[in-house]
Design an enzyme around this catalytic site. Sequence first.
Site, mmCIF file in Angstrom:
data_model
loop_
_atom_site.group_PDB
_atom_site.id
_atom_site.type_symbol
_atom_site.label_atom_id
_atom_site.label_comp_id
_atom_site.label_asym_id
_atom_site.label_seq_id
_atom_site.Cartn_x
_atom_site.Cartn_y
_atom_site.Cartn_z
ATOM 1 C CB CYS A 32 -0.813 -0.124 1.434
ATOM 2 S SG CYS A 32 -1.998 -1.540 1.388
ATOM 3 C CB CYS A 36 -3.490 2.565 2.393
ATOM 4 S SG CYS A 36 -4.713 1.307 2.065
ATOM 5 C CB CYS A 63 -3.563 -1.888 -1.707
ATOM 6 S SG CYS A 63 -5.037 -1.415 -0.755
ATOM 7 C CB CYS A 66 -4.137 3.001 -1.317
ATOM 8 S SG CYS A 66 -3.130 1.778 -1.050
#
Length: 354
Positions: A32, A36, A63, A66
Amino acid sequence: MDEERCWQAVLGREKTFDGAFVYAVRSTGIFCRPTCPSRRPRREQVIFFGQPAAAEQAGFRACQRCRPAAADSAREPIGADDARTVMVRRACQIIEEADEAPTLSELGERMGLSPYHLQRTFKRVMGITPHQYADAHRIDRLKARLKKGDNVTTALYEAGYGSSSRLYEQAPERLGMTPATYQRGGAGAQIGYTIADSPLGRLLVAATERGVCFVSLADDDAALETALTNEFPAAEIRRDDAVLGRSVDALVRHLSGEQQQLDLPLDVCATAFQRRVWETLRAIPFGETRSYRQVAEALGQPTAARAVARACATNPVALVIPCHRVVGEGGDLRGYRWGVGRKHALLKREEAER
Protein backbone atom coordinates in the site's frame (compact mmCIF):
# COMPACT_ATOMS: atom_id res chain seq x y z
CA MET A 1 15.45 4.37 3.74
CA ASP A 2 14.82 5.18 7.42
CA GLU A 3 12.35 2.43 8.25
CA GLU A 4 11.30 3.88 11.58
CA ARG A 5 10.52 7.21 9.93
CA CYS A 6 8.59 5.39 7.20
CA TRP A 7 6.62 3.52 9.86
CA GLN A 8 5.70 6.78 11.59
CA ALA A 9 4.56 8.13 8.21
CA VAL A 10 2.34 5.06 7.78
CA LEU A 11 0.87 5.44 11.26
CA GLY A 12 0.17 9.13 10.61
CA ARG A 13 -0.98 8.60 7.00
CA GLU A 14 1.33 11.48 6.01
CA LYS A 15 0.48 12.69 2.51
CA THR A 16 3.97 14.10 1.89
CA PHE A 17 5.31 10.53 1.75
CA ASP A 18 2.96 9.36 -1.01
CA GLY A 19 5.20 8.25 -3.88
CA ALA A 20 8.30 8.16 -1.68
CA PHE A 21 7.83 4.51 -0.68
CA VAL A 22 5.26 1.75 -0.29
CA TYR A 23 4.79 -0.69 2.57
CA ALA A 24 4.00 -4.38 2.19
CA VAL A 25 2.28 -6.65 4.72
CA ARG A 26 3.58 -10.22 4.98
CA SER A 27 0.37 -11.67 6.39
CA THR A 28 -1.81 -10.39 3.51
CA GLY A 29 0.72 -10.32 0.65
CA ILE A 30 -0.47 -6.78 -0.26
CA PHE A 31 1.44 -3.49 -0.54
CA CYS A 32 0.00 0.00 0.00
CA ARG A 33 0.90 3.66 -0.15
CA PRO A 34 1.54 5.39 3.25
CA THR A 35 -1.88 7.11 3.23
CA CYS A 36 -3.92 3.95 2.63
CA PRO A 37 -7.14 4.15 4.73
CA SER A 38 -7.01 0.45 5.62
CA ARG A 39 -6.41 -0.68 9.19
CA ARG A 40 -2.76 -0.36 10.23
CA PRO A 41 -0.93 -3.73 10.37
CA ARG A 42 1.42 -4.84 13.14
CA ARG A 43 4.93 -3.44 12.70
CA GLU A 44 6.59 -6.85 12.58
CA GLN A 45 4.48 -7.75 9.52
CA VAL A 46 5.60 -4.69 7.51
CA ILE A 47 8.35 -4.40 4.88
CA PHE A 48 9.21 -1.13 3.08
CA PHE A 49 10.08 -0.73 -0.61
CA GLY A 50 11.24 2.34 -2.49
CA GLN A 51 9.14 1.48 -5.55
CA PRO A 52 5.97 -0.51 -6.26
CA ALA A 53 7.88 -2.50 -8.89
CA ALA A 54 10.27 -3.76 -6.22
CA ALA A 55 7.35 -4.83 -4.00
CA GLU A 56 5.76 -6.65 -6.92
CA GLN A 57 9.05 -8.37 -7.77
CA ALA A 58 9.20 -9.58 -4.15
CA GLY A 59 5.81 -11.25 -4.66
CA PHE A 60 3.38 -8.68 -3.17
CA ARG A 61 0.15 -7.47 -4.84
CA ALA A 62 -0.98 -3.85 -5.14
CA CYS A 63 -3.80 -2.77 -2.82
CA GLN A 64 -7.04 -2.22 -4.74
CA ARG A 65 -8.12 0.40 -2.26
CA CYS A 66 -5.24 2.91 -2.39
CA ARG A 67 -3.74 1.79 -5.77
CA PRO A 68 -0.06 2.46 -4.95
CA ALA A 69 1.17 1.67 -8.47
CA ALA A 70 -0.92 4.57 -9.82
CA ALA A 71 0.60 6.91 -7.26
CA ASP A 72 4.08 5.81 -8.30
CA SER A 73 3.47 6.32 -12.01
CA ALA A 74 2.32 9.89 -11.35
CA ARG A 75 5.68 10.96 -9.94
CA GLU A 76 7.59 13.45 -12.04
CA PRO A 77 11.27 12.77 -12.77
CA ILE A 78 13.36 15.61 -11.36
CA GLY A 79 16.92 14.37 -11.82
CA ALA A 80 19.24 11.71 -13.16
CA ASP A 81 18.20 9.10 -10.62
CA ASP A 82 14.53 9.70 -11.36
CA ALA A 83 15.16 9.52 -15.13
CA ARG A 84 16.79 6.12 -14.62
CA THR A 85 13.84 5.00 -12.52
CA VAL A 86 11.38 6.05 -15.23
CA MET A 87 13.43 4.17 -17.83
CA VAL A 88 13.52 1.01 -15.74
CA ARG A 89 9.81 1.27 -14.99
CA ARG A 90 9.19 1.36 -18.75
CA ALA A 91 11.38 -1.72 -19.22
CA CYS A 92 9.42 -3.53 -16.51
CA GLN A 93 6.16 -2.62 -18.24
CA ILE A 94 7.38 -4.02 -21.57
CA ILE A 95 8.46 -7.26 -19.87
CA GLU A 96 5.15 -7.59 -18.05
CA GLU A 97 3.03 -6.99 -21.15
CA ALA A 98 4.97 -9.40 -23.41
CA ASP A 99 3.58 -12.89 -24.09
CA GLU A 100 7.15 -14.19 -24.07
CA ALA A 101 10.01 -12.53 -22.20
CA PRO A 102 11.99 -10.33 -24.64
CA THR A 103 15.73 -10.82 -24.96
CA LEU A 104 18.00 -8.04 -23.76
CA SER A 105 18.63 -7.01 -27.37
CA GLU A 106 14.91 -6.92 -28.14
CA LEU A 107 14.21 -4.91 -25.01
CA GLY A 108 16.98 -2.43 -25.84
CA GLU A 109 15.67 -2.04 -29.39
CA ARG A 110 12.15 -1.32 -28.10
CA MET A 111 13.53 1.38 -25.82
CA GLY A 112 16.17 2.80 -28.16
CA LEU A 113 19.00 1.86 -25.79
CA SER A 114 22.09 -0.26 -26.08
CA PRO A 115 21.73 -3.65 -24.34
CA TYR A 116 24.80 -2.88 -22.20
CA HIS A 117 23.44 0.46 -20.95
CA LEU A 118 19.99 -1.01 -20.33
CA GLN A 119 21.37 -3.99 -18.40
CA ARG A 120 23.64 -1.83 -16.24
CA THR A 121 20.95 0.75 -15.43
CA PHE A 122 18.25 -1.84 -14.77
CA LYS A 123 20.50 -3.75 -12.36
CA ARG A 124 21.51 -0.54 -10.61
CA VAL A 125 17.90 0.45 -9.94
CA MET A 126 16.31 -2.97 -9.33
CA GLY A 127 19.25 -4.97 -8.00
CA ILE A 128 18.58 -7.73 -10.57
CA THR A 129 18.86 -8.08 -14.35
CA PRO A 130 15.98 -7.78 -16.83
CA HIS A 131 16.21 -11.54 -17.37
CA GLN A 132 15.87 -12.20 -13.64
CA TYR A 133 12.94 -9.77 -13.46
CA ALA A 134 11.25 -11.56 -16.35
CA ASP A 135 11.73 -14.91 -14.59
CA ALA A 136 10.18 -13.52 -11.40
CA HIS A 137 7.24 -12.02 -13.32
CA ARG A 138 6.66 -15.27 -15.19
CA ILE A 139 6.49 -17.29 -11.98
CA ASP A 140 4.04 -14.69 -10.58
CA ARG A 141 1.84 -15.11 -13.66
CA LEU A 142 1.94 -18.86 -13.16
CA LYS A 143 0.87 -18.48 -9.53
CA ALA A 144 -2.01 -16.22 -10.53
CA ARG A 145 -3.23 -18.71 -13.15
CA LEU A 146 -3.04 -21.62 -10.73
CA LYS A 147 -4.91 -19.67 -8.06
CA LYS A 148 -7.54 -18.79 -10.66
CA GLY A 149 -8.16 -22.50 -11.20
CA ASP A 150 -6.31 -23.27 -14.44
CA ASN A 151 -4.79 -26.72 -14.69
CA VAL A 152 -0.99 -26.91 -14.63
CA THR A 153 -0.57 -27.40 -18.40
CA THR A 154 -2.75 -24.40 -19.29
CA ALA A 155 -1.19 -22.22 -16.60
CA LEU A 156 2.40 -22.88 -17.62
CA TYR A 157 1.79 -22.00 -21.27
CA GLU A 158 -0.31 -18.94 -20.42
CA ALA A 159 2.50 -17.77 -18.12
CA GLY A 160 4.98 -17.96 -20.98
CA TYR A 161 6.78 -21.25 -20.35
CA GLY A 162 7.63 -23.03 -23.59
CA SER A 163 7.77 -26.42 -21.88
CA SER A 164 7.00 -28.03 -18.55
CA SER A 165 10.62 -29.14 -17.99
CA ARG A 166 11.88 -25.59 -17.40
CA LEU A 167 9.04 -24.88 -14.99
CA TYR A 168 9.66 -27.97 -12.90
CA GLU A 169 13.38 -27.21 -12.73
CA GLN A 170 12.55 -23.87 -11.08
CA ALA A 171 9.63 -25.03 -8.94
CA PRO A 172 11.45 -26.10 -5.74
CA GLU A 173 13.39 -22.84 -5.56
CA ARG A 174 10.72 -20.38 -6.70
CA LEU A 175 7.48 -21.99 -5.50
CA GLY A 176 8.87 -24.03 -2.61
CA MET A 177 6.74 -26.95 -3.87
CA THR A 178 5.62 -28.51 -7.15
CA PRO A 179 3.14 -26.54 -9.31
CA ALA A 180 0.42 -29.12 -8.63
CA THR A 181 0.86 -28.71 -4.88
CA TYR A 182 0.85 -24.92 -5.22
CA GLN A 183 -2.37 -25.15 -7.24
CA ARG A 184 -3.99 -26.73 -4.17
CA GLY A 185 -2.97 -23.73 -2.07
CA GLY A 186 0.03 -25.53 -0.61
CA ALA A 187 -2.09 -28.39 0.69
CA GLY A 188 0.14 -31.36 1.30
CA ALA A 189 3.29 -29.38 2.11
CA GLN A 190 4.38 -30.63 5.55
CA ILE A 191 6.13 -28.39 8.04
CA GLY A 192 7.19 -29.39 11.53
CA TYR A 193 8.12 -26.93 14.27
CA THR A 194 9.30 -26.70 17.82
CA ILE A 195 9.56 -23.91 20.40
CA ALA A 196 12.14 -23.45 23.15
CA ASP A 197 13.49 -20.86 25.55
CA SER A 198 16.45 -18.77 24.38
CA PRO A 199 18.46 -15.83 25.72
CA LEU A 200 16.30 -13.52 23.56
CA GLY A 201 12.88 -14.93 24.39
CA ARG A 202 10.87 -17.81 23.01
CA LEU A 203 12.38 -19.28 19.83
CA LEU A 204 10.49 -21.13 17.09
CA VAL A 205 12.23 -23.24 14.45
CA ALA A 206 10.24 -24.78 11.57
CA ALA A 207 11.42 -27.10 8.82
CA THR A 208 10.33 -29.18 5.86
CA GLU A 209 11.98 -32.48 5.01
CA ARG A 210 14.59 -30.49 3.05
CA GLY A 211 15.64 -28.09 5.80
CA VAL A 212 14.82 -25.13 8.06
CA CYS A 213 12.25 -22.84 6.44
CA PHE A 214 11.31 -20.42 9.23
CA VAL A 215 12.86 -19.01 12.43
CA SER A 216 11.15 -16.56 14.75
CA LEU A 217 11.53 -14.91 18.16
CA ALA A 218 8.73 -13.57 20.38
CA ASP A 219 7.68 -13.22 23.99
CA ASP A 220 5.03 -15.94 23.88
CA ASP A 221 4.25 -19.14 21.99
CA ALA A 222 0.94 -17.94 20.59
CA ALA A 223 2.62 -15.09 18.70
CA LEU A 224 5.21 -17.49 17.27
CA GLU A 225 2.58 -19.99 16.08
CA THR A 226 0.52 -17.21 14.52
CA ALA A 227 3.58 -15.92 12.63
CA LEU A 228 4.28 -19.42 11.31
CA THR A 229 0.68 -19.91 10.18
CA ASN A 230 0.69 -16.51 8.45
CA GLU A 231 3.90 -17.43 6.64
CA PHE A 232 2.56 -20.81 5.44
CA PRO A 233 -1.25 -20.53 5.52
CA ALA A 234 -2.05 -23.63 3.47
CA ALA A 235 0.64 -26.05 4.64
CA GLU A 236 0.14 -28.96 6.98
CA ILE A 237 1.82 -27.71 10.15
CA ARG A 238 2.48 -29.87 13.18
CA ARG A 239 4.59 -29.62 16.31
CA ASP A 240 7.54 -32.02 16.25
CA ASP A 241 9.86 -31.45 19.20
CA ALA A 242 11.77 -34.71 18.77
CA VAL A 243 12.82 -34.26 15.15
CA LEU A 244 13.67 -30.57 15.42
CA GLY A 245 15.39 -30.76 18.80
CA ARG A 246 18.87 -30.75 17.27
CA SER A 247 18.19 -27.63 15.17
CA VAL A 248 16.70 -25.61 18.00
CA ASP A 249 19.49 -26.71 20.36
CA ALA A 250 22.07 -25.47 17.85
CA LEU A 251 20.34 -22.09 17.64
CA VAL A 252 20.06 -21.77 21.43
CA ARG A 253 23.76 -22.57 21.80
CA HIS A 254 24.48 -20.02 19.10
CA LEU A 255 22.47 -17.33 20.90
CA SER A 256 24.25 -18.21 24.14
CA GLY A 257 27.66 -17.78 22.50
CA GLU A 258 28.54 -21.47 22.87
CA GLN A 259 28.48 -22.21 19.12
CA GLN A 260 29.72 -19.53 16.76
CA GLN A 261 29.04 -21.28 13.44
CA LEU A 262 25.66 -22.54 12.27
CA ASP A 263 25.50 -25.12 9.50
CA LEU A 264 21.84 -26.05 9.24
CA PRO A 265 20.23 -27.22 5.97
CA LEU A 266 17.78 -24.63 4.62
CA ASP A 267 14.64 -24.76 2.50
CA VAL A 268 13.86 -21.17 1.54
CA CYS A 269 12.42 -19.56 -1.58
CA ALA A 270 14.38 -16.62 -2.96
CA THR A 271 14.99 -14.53 -6.03
CA ALA A 272 18.47 -14.73 -7.53
CA PHE A 273 19.40 -11.42 -5.89
CA GLN A 274 18.06 -12.40 -2.46
CA ARG A 275 20.04 -15.63 -2.59
CA ARG A 276 23.25 -13.76 -3.40
CA VAL A 277 22.67 -11.34 -0.53
CA TRP A 278 21.91 -14.12 1.94
CA GLU A 279 25.03 -16.06 0.97
CA THR A 280 27.08 -12.89 1.50
CA LEU A 281 25.52 -12.45 4.96
CA ARG A 282 26.42 -16.00 5.93
CA ALA A 283 30.05 -15.18 5.08
CA ILE A 284 30.22 -12.31 7.62
CA PRO A 285 32.37 -13.60 10.51
CA PHE A 286 30.85 -14.05 13.96
CA GLY A 287 31.23 -10.84 15.97
CA GLU A 288 31.67 -8.57 12.93
CA THR A 289 29.28 -6.30 11.06
CA ARG A 290 28.99 -4.84 7.57
CA SER A 291 27.06 -1.84 6.32
CA TYR A 292 24.37 -2.22 3.67
CA ARG A 293 26.71 -0.42 1.27
CA GLN A 294 29.57 -2.82 2.03
CA VAL A 295 27.35 -5.81 1.32
CA ALA A 296 26.27 -4.21 -1.96
CA GLU A 297 29.91 -3.60 -2.88
CA ALA A 298 30.76 -7.23 -2.08
CA LEU A 299 28.09 -8.22 -4.62
CA GLY A 300 29.68 -5.94 -7.21
CA GLN A 301 26.66 -3.59 -7.08
CA PRO A 302 27.72 -0.60 -4.95
CA THR A 303 24.47 1.32 -5.57
CA ALA A 304 22.20 -1.54 -4.50
CA ALA A 305 22.28 -0.83 -0.74
CA ARG A 306 18.50 -0.35 -0.60
CA ALA A 307 17.93 -3.64 -2.40
CA VAL A 308 20.25 -5.29 0.13
CA ALA A 309 18.14 -3.85 2.95
CA ARG A 310 14.99 -5.32 1.35
CA ALA A 311 16.65 -8.72 1.05
CA CYS A 312 17.51 -8.54 4.76
CA ALA A 313 13.94 -7.59 5.65
CA THR A 314 12.48 -10.58 3.77
CA ASN A 315 14.86 -13.14 5.31
CA PRO A 316 12.62 -15.89 6.80
CA VAL A 317 15.43 -17.69 8.64
CA ALA A 318 17.18 -14.85 10.45
CA LEU A 319 19.88 -16.05 12.87
CA VAL A 320 20.76 -18.87 10.46
CA ILE A 321 21.19 -16.17 7.81
CA PRO A 322 22.57 -13.42 10.11
CA CYS A 323 20.91 -10.26 8.81
CA HIS A 324 21.48 -8.71 12.27
CA ARG A 325 25.14 -8.26 11.25
CA VAL A 326 24.18 -5.61 8.68
CA VAL A 327 24.05 -2.07 10.07
CA GLY A 328 23.85 1.54 8.89
CA GLU A 329 26.85 3.51 7.64
CA GLY A 330 27.72 4.91 11.06
CA GLY A 331 27.08 1.62 12.81
CA ASP A 332 23.52 2.65 13.69
CA LEU A 333 21.05 -0.18 14.12
CA ARG A 334 18.33 -0.02 11.48
CA GLY A 335 15.02 -1.90 11.63
CA TYR A 336 15.00 -5.55 12.67
CA ARG A 337 12.10 -7.98 12.44
CA TRP A 338 12.20 -8.71 16.19
CA GLY A 339 13.10 -5.21 17.35
CA VAL A 340 16.28 -3.15 17.54
CA GLY A 341 16.72 -4.22 21.18
CA ARG A 342 17.20 -7.84 20.19
CA LYS A 343 19.54 -6.83 17.36
CA HIS A 344 21.64 -4.85 19.82
CA ALA A 345 21.74 -7.80 22.25
CA LEU A 346 22.80 -10.19 19.47
CA LEU A 347 25.65 -7.97 18.34
CA LYS A 348 26.85 -7.26 21.88
CA ARG A 349 26.88 -10.97 22.73
CA GLU A 350 28.80 -11.84 19.55
CA GLU A 351 31.29 -9.05 20.15
CA ALA A 352 31.93 -10.31 23.70
CA GLU A 353 32.39 -13.92 22.57
CA ARG A 354 34.54 -13.18 19.53
